[in-house]
Design a protein around this motif. Sequence first.
Motif, short mmCIF file in Angstrom:
data_model
loop_
_atom_site.label_atom_id
_atom_site.label_comp_id
_atom_site.label_asym_id
_atom_site.label_seq_id
_atom_site.Cartn_x
_atom_site.Cartn_y
_atom_site.Cartn_z
N ALA A 133 14.35 35.76 31.95
CA ALA A 133 14.91 36.16 32.51
C ALA A 133 14.51 37.42 34.06
CB ALA A 133 15.85 37.32 31.60
N GLU A 134 13.13 37.49 33.73
CA GLU A 134 12.62 38.10 34.75
C GLU A 134 12.71 37.99 35.94
OE1 GLU A 134 10.84 37.32 32.33
OE2 GLU A 134 10.83 38.54 30.92
N SER A 135 13.08 39.62 37.00
CA SER A 135 13.38 38.95 37.79
C SER A 135 11.89 39.07 38.81
CB SER A 135 13.68 39.50 39.52
OG SER A 135 15.20 39.81 38.78
N VAL A 136 11.52 37.62 40.35
CA VAL A 136 10.56 38.03 40.89
C VAL A 136 10.91 38.73 42.47
CG1 VAL A 136 9.24 36.84 39.78
CG2 VAL A 136 10.57 35.19 40.93
N GLU A 137 9.50 38.55 43.28
CA GLU A 137 10.63 38.76 44.98
C GLU A 137 10.10 37.66 45.45
OE1 GLU A 137 11.79 41.41 45.95
OE2 GLU A 137 12.33 41.92 44.57
N PHE A 138 10.79 36.72 46.29
CA PHE A 138 10.30 35.64 46.63
C PHE A 138 11.02 35.81 48.07
CE2 PHE A 138 11.90 31.77 48.45
CZ PHE A 138 10.96 30.69 48.44
N LEU A 139 9.60 36.83 48.95
CA LEU A 139 10.05 36.32 50.21
C LEU A 139 10.67 37.87 50.62
CD1 LEU A 139 9.92 32.51 52.61
CD2 LEU A 139 7.99 34.78 52.14
N PHE A 140 12.11 37.72 51.14
CA PHE A 140 13.44 38.72 51.37
C PHE A 140 13.92 38.84 50.28
CE2 PHE A 140 11.91 36.81 55.88
CZ PHE A 140 10.78 38.07 56.11
N THR A 141 13.49 38.44 49.59
CA THR A 141 14.78 37.67 47.54
C THR A 141 14.24 38.38 46.95
OG1 THR A 141 16.69 36.87 47.49
CG2 THR A 141 14.98 35.75 47.65
N SER A 142 14.99 38.60 45.54
CA SER A 142 14.72 39.23 43.95
C SER A 142 15.19 37.59 43.58
CB SER A 142 15.30 39.89 43.90
OG SER A 142 14.91 39.96 42.52
N LEU A 143 14.53 36.56 42.48
CA LEU A 143 15.34 35.49 42.53
C LEU A 143 14.48 36.04 40.80
CD1 LEU A 143 13.78 32.55 44.51
CD2 LEU A 143 16.70 33.69 44.07
N LYS A 144 15.75 35.59 39.74
CA LYS A 144 14.50 35.15 38.84
C LYS A 144 13.68 34.46 38.28
CE LYS A 144 19.82 35.93 36.31
NZ LYS A 144 20.14 35.85 35.43
N GLN A 145 12.82 34.45 37.31
CA GLN A 145 12.08 32.99 37.29
C GLN A 145 12.60 32.02 35.96
OE1 GLN A 145 9.72 35.07 33.97
NE2 GLN A 145 8.56 36.36 35.17
N ALA A 146 14.00 31.81 36.20
CA ALA A 146 14.64 30.36 35.89
C ALA A 146 14.90 29.96 36.98
CB ALA A 146 15.47 31.34 34.85
N GLU A 147 15.47 30.70 37.86
CA GLU A 147 15.93 29.69 39.62
C GLU A 147 14.89 29.28 40.17
OE1 GLU A 147 19.85 33.31 41.14
OE2 GLU A 147 17.27 33.36 41.08
N VAL A 148 13.51 30.26 40.01
CA VAL A 148 12.33 29.24 40.92
C VAL A 148 11.59 28.33 39.84
CG1 VAL A 148 9.89 29.27 41.01
CG2 VAL A 148 11.88 32.05 41.23
N LEU A 149 11.94 27.69 37.92
CA LEU A 149 11.99 27.27 37.45
C LEU A 149 12.34 25.64 38.22
CD1 LEU A 149 10.07 25.54 34.72
CD2 LEU A 149 12.16 26.66 33.97
N THR A 150 14.01 25.93 38.69
CA THR A 150 14.84 25.12 39.00
C THR A 150 14.52 24.34 40.04
OG1 THR A 150 17.00 26.72 37.41
CG2 THR A 150 16.89 25.31 38.99
N MET A 151 14.16 24.98 41.09
CA MET A 151 13.69 24.57 42.08
C MET A 151 12.16 23.83 41.78
SD MET A 151 14.50 26.62 45.24
CE MET A 151 13.68 28.69 44.67
N LEU A 152 11.31 24.90 40.82
CA LEU A 152 9.83 23.63 40.90
C LEU A 152 10.05 22.33 40.53
CD1 LEU A 152 7.59 27.01 40.46
CD2 LEU A 152 7.80 25.18 42.54
N GLY A 153 11.59 22.89 38.80
CA GLY A 153 11.57 21.58 38.22
C GLY A 153 12.25 20.71 38.45
#
Length: 294
Positions: A133-153
Motif C-alpha cells: 500500500a506504500e507509495s513510490v516515486e516514479f519519474l514525475f508521479t507517485s504510484l502505489k507499490q501495487a500499481e507498479v506490481l500490476t504493470m510489471l506482473g
Amino acid sequence: MLAFELIVQGLVQGSIYALIAVGLTLVYGLLRILHVAHAGLFTLGGYFCVLITNLLVGVLPSPTGSFAIAVILSMVVVGVLGIVIYRLCYQPILDKPPYVALIASIGLFIAMEELFRLVFGPYGISYTNPPMAESVEFLFTSLKQAEVLTMLGAIVLIGGLAVLASRTRLGVAWRATVTDPEMAQSFGIDIIKVRYLNFFIGSALAAAAGGLVALLSNLVEPTMGSVPSYKALAIIVLGGLGDVRGTLIAALALGVIESFGTIYLGDILDRDAIAFAFLIVVLMLRPQGLFRSA
C-alpha cells in the motif's frame, strides 16, 4: 505533468484489461467461443487471493510474501477450474452453432455470480492487512507499490506467454492447432491437450488479474467481474477477434483513453461509458477492428 500521470494510470488499468482479455482471445482464437464466464474466473481469482492472503497473516512475516503465494495458488486452482469448465460446459456442445456456447457461457457466469453471493456474502471482502500500500516515486508521479506490481506482473505473465508460444514445441503445437486443427491433428498433435492448456493459461491470467484488482481496490465483491467482462469483449473486438497482439494494444489504448476521458469528459460520461463510446466509434469506422484487415 498531468498528461504523464494520466498515461501511467491508464497503463496500469490497461494492464488489468490485457490480462483479462488475452484469456478471452486465446479461447476465441482456438474455439471461436465468446467465453463470458471468463469474468467469473476473474472474480474467483480475486476472492482466492484475498482469502489466502488473510489466512497467511501471522504465519508469514510479510504481507507481500503472503500475497505472492496467494496469487500463485489462485492461478493454479482457477486454471484447473478453467479446464473443468471446458470439459463439462463447452466440449459437449462444440458441434452446435456458436450461439449455443455463448448462451451456456452467459448462464454459467450468472450462476457463478450468485454462487459467490451465497458463499462469500453480498457485500464483498477486503484484505486484513493490505500489502504493497506504500507509495513510490516514479519519474514525475507517485504510484502505489501495487500499481507498479500490476504493470510489471502483466509484462512478466504476458511475456512468458509469448515465449511459450514462440520458443517451445508446446507453443508451436498450440499455434498450429489454432491455424489449422485438422492438419495439426494429422501430424499427431493432441488437440484435446492443447485445448486444456489454452483454458488453463487463460483462466490463470484471469485469476492473476482478479488478485491485482483486489490489491488495487482492497475489495472483492460478487459482481466484480460484470463490467470487466463487457470491456474485455469490447477489447477483443477492437483488437481483431483472435489477434493477441491487437488485443494487447487495444487493452492499453482503452486504459489510457479512459484515464484521459475521466478528466476531460467526466462531466458528460463516466469511465465505463467512455470505453463503450470509443468502441462504438471504432466499430462505425472499422467494423473488423483496429488491427485486422478488412
